[in-house]
Design a protein around this motif. Structure first.
Motif, PDB file in Angstrom:
ATOM      1  N   VAL A  60      81.182  37.459  68.117  1.00  0.00           N
ATOM      2  CA  VAL A  60      79.993  37.950  67.420  1.00  0.00           C
ATOM      3  C   VAL A  60      78.737  37.751  68.264  1.00  0.00           C
ATOM      4  O   VAL A  60      77.896  38.643  68.379  1.00  0.00           O
ATOM      5  N   THR A  61      78.617  36.562  68.857  1.00  0.00           N
ATOM      6  CA  THR A  61      77.421  36.255  69.654  1.00  0.00           C
ATOM      7  C   THR A  61      77.292  37.179  70.858  1.00  0.00           C
ATOM      8  O   THR A  61      76.211  37.711  71.145  1.00  0.00           O
ATOM      9  N   CYS A  66      74.990  41.937  73.777  1.00  0.00           N
ATOM     10  CA  CYS A  66      75.148  43.256  74.389  1.00  0.00           C
ATOM     11  C   CYS A  66      74.316  44.316  73.666  1.00  0.00           C
ATOM     12  O   CYS A  66      73.801  45.242  74.292  1.00  0.00           O
ATOM     13  N   THR A  67      74.195  44.170  72.350  1.00  0.00           N
ATOM     14  CA  THR A  67      73.391  45.118  71.572  1.00  0.00           C
ATOM     15  C   THR A  67      71.934  45.078  72.021  1.00  0.00           C
ATOM     16  O   THR A  67      71.242  46.094  72.035  1.00  0.00           O
ATOM     17  N   PRO A  70      69.561  42.531  77.987  1.00  0.00           N
ATOM     18  CA  PRO A  70      68.365  42.368  78.823  1.00  0.00           C
ATOM     19  C   PRO A  70      68.585  42.854  80.259  1.00  0.00           C
ATOM     20  O   PRO A  70      67.706  42.711  81.097  1.00  0.00           O
ATOM     21  N   GLY A  71      69.784  43.396  80.539  1.00  0.00           N
ATOM     22  CA  GLY A  71      70.119  43.814  81.894  1.00  0.00           C
ATOM     23  C   GLY A  71      71.123  42.870  82.523  1.00  0.00           C
ATOM     24  O   GLY A  71      71.222  41.697  82.135  1.00  0.00           O
ATOM     25  N   LEU A  72      71.872  43.367  83.494  1.00  0.00           N
ATOM     26  CA  LEU A  72      72.946  42.566  84.091  1.00  0.00           C
ATOM     27  C   LEU A  72      72.445  41.271  84.708  1.00  0.00           C
ATOM     28  O   LEU A  72      73.077  40.223  84.582  1.00  0.00           O
ATOM     29  N   ASP A  73      71.313  41.319  85.366  1.00  0.00           N
ATOM     30  CA  ASP A  73      70.816  40.131  86.059  1.00  0.00           C
ATOM     31  C   ASP A  73      70.391  39.026  85.098  1.00  0.00           C
ATOM     32  O   ASP A  73      70.293  37.865  85.496  1.00  0.00           O
ATOM     33  N   GLN A  74      70.114  39.379  83.839  1.00  0.00           N
ATOM     34  CA  GLN A  74      69.741  38.384  82.833  1.00  0.00           C
ATOM     35  C   GLN A  74      70.810  38.252  81.755  1.00  0.00           C
ATOM     36  O   GLN A  74      70.525  37.767  80.651  1.00  0.00           O
ATOM     37  N   CYS A  75      72.020  38.687  82.033  1.00  0.00           N
ATOM     38  CA  CYS A  75      73.094  38.668  81.030  1.00  0.00           C
ATOM     39  C   CYS A  75      73.323  37.245  80.518  1.00  0.00           C
ATOM     40  O   CYS A  75      73.609  36.342  81.295  1.00  0.00           O
ATOM     41  N   GLY A  81      78.131  40.440  82.662  1.00  0.00           N
ATOM     42  CA  GLY A  81      78.577  41.823  82.592  1.00  0.00           C
ATOM     43  C   GLY A  81      79.859  42.020  81.812  1.00  0.00           C
ATOM     44  O   GLY A  81      80.461  43.094  81.872  1.00  0.00           O
ATOM     45  N   HIS A  82      80.271  41.023  81.054  1.00  0.00           N
ATOM     46  CA  HIS A  82      81.498  41.110  80.263  1.00  0.00           C
ATOM     47  C   HIS A  82      81.242  40.607  78.838  1.00  0.00           C
ATOM     48  O   HIS A  82      80.358  39.791  78.608  1.00  0.00           O
ATOM     49  N   TYR A  83      82.026  41.109  77.915  1.00  0.00           N
ATOM     50  CA  TYR A  83      81.947  40.645  76.529  1.00  0.00           C
ATOM     51  C   TYR A  83      83.356  40.317  76.033  1.00  0.00           C
ATOM     52  O   TYR A  83      84.358  40.740  76.630  1.00  0.00           O
TER      53      TYR A  83
END
Length: 318
Positions: A60-61, A66-67, A70-75, A81-83
């Motif tokens: 859920v988090t 992902c919704t 903030p962008g890949l660099d601030q993931c 880059g994965h969920y």
């Protein structure tokens, strides 16, 4: 990302761990995402969610992260880059929940772009022309006066994707700053998506660099072999170089002799073909050598489709 265990430990004193877990369980069971998960897997009852509380919390988090990406660099997710994706099955009447990491769309796009860039080599060409994004609409709309040339380049790209490497290359001729190099970089970028390798060489600097390579035979051999074997070879601004007989006859001639009837070679130039032939017929060392100029052009003229690129000089314009 903060784990569920860390979250529960941070709750105010006086509440038991069980109470904290029960409260978090209620929140998760009420979450629309968990509702959809349980609709997809009716066997996922409340007890199964409780036993896999940490997995469901992470699911859920990370979905929420992902919704509001903030962008890949601030993931903020555990694995950039994965969920987390959950699946469910039943083994011996016991519900088991499984989690796996899945690359997001932004990560997939980045990997694809990196794969594309690895298939393109440039020598002395401004990397910005290769690293910028492209769209067919931008290519066509940027300057209406060069639209016909752009259409023909796009047709060449489509033909190559459908039929494979073409027997002929392209020869883009026109005055300074009309976007010939830009169109060729677009072509390389698009065909790299189809897994074709490409090399683009800025001729004036390449010919100058050949002088030092004369004393580095291994480097020269490696460079020439790469240009011979790549799927698509582009000589950018050919005709602007200061040729000597060795560069013309033994390097350029060798590359073109190998590639004709094998793989397409493409060019940009301020010269039309007849002007390029006159350029090849004169060297700073031996003066006029009409026969040698014609000999080289025999490896170019029959193997290219000429496209005249018209338009205004855009260099220096934003």
């Amino acid at each position: 990302m903060e784990s569920l265990g860390e979250l529960l430990k941070a709750w105010p004193a006086g509440k038991s761990l069980t109470d904290q877990a029960d409260r978090k369980l209620e929140e998760l069971l009420a979450d629309p995402l968990v509702h959809r998960l349980r609709e997809k897997h009716p066997e996922l009852d409340e007890q199964a969610v409780r036993l896999n509380l940490n997995r469901v919390y992470q699911y859920v988090t990370e979905y929420r992260n992902c919704t509001n990406c903030p962008g890949l660099d601030q993931c903020p997710n555990d694995f950039e880059g994965h969920y987390t994706l959950l699946s469910c099955d039943t083994v011996q009447e016991r519900v088991q929940l499984h989690d796996r990491k899945v690359a997001c769309k932004k990560m997939i796009a980045r990997r694809n772009e990196e794969r594309i860039k690895k298939r393109i080599r440039s020598f002395y060409v401004d990397d910005r022309a290769l690293k910028s994004g492209y769209s067919a609409l931008e290519i066509l709309d940027k300057d209406p006066t060069r639209a016909e040339a752009a259409y023909r380049v796009i047709e060449y790209i489509d033909r190559t994707k459908e039929q494979g490497l073409q027997p002929n290359g392209l020869y883009l001729a026109g005055k300074f700053g009309t976007g010939k190099t830009f169109l060729m970089c677009y072509l390389l970028h698009e065909l790299a998506k189809a897994d074709y390798s490409g090399v683009i060489v800025y001729m004036p600097d390449f010919v100058e660099d050949l002088k030092s390579m004369m004393h580095e035979p291994a480097k020269l051999r490696e460079t020439v072999e790469m240009m011979k074997e790549t799927d698509l070879l582009i000589f950018d601004d050919i005709g602007a170089e200061n040729l000597n007989p060795w560069a013309r006859d033994h390097v350029l001639g060798s590359i073109l002799n190998y590639r004709m009837n094998r793989k397409p070679t493409l060019y940009t130039s301020n010269y039309e073909l007849d002007g390029l032939e006159r350029h090849f017929s004169f060297t700073s060392k031996d003066g006029d050598e009409v026969y040698k100029g014609q000999r080289l052009m025999d490896r170019i003229r029959p193997y290219v489709d000429v496209i005249m690129v018209t338009g205004d000089n855009k260099r220096g314009l934003k």
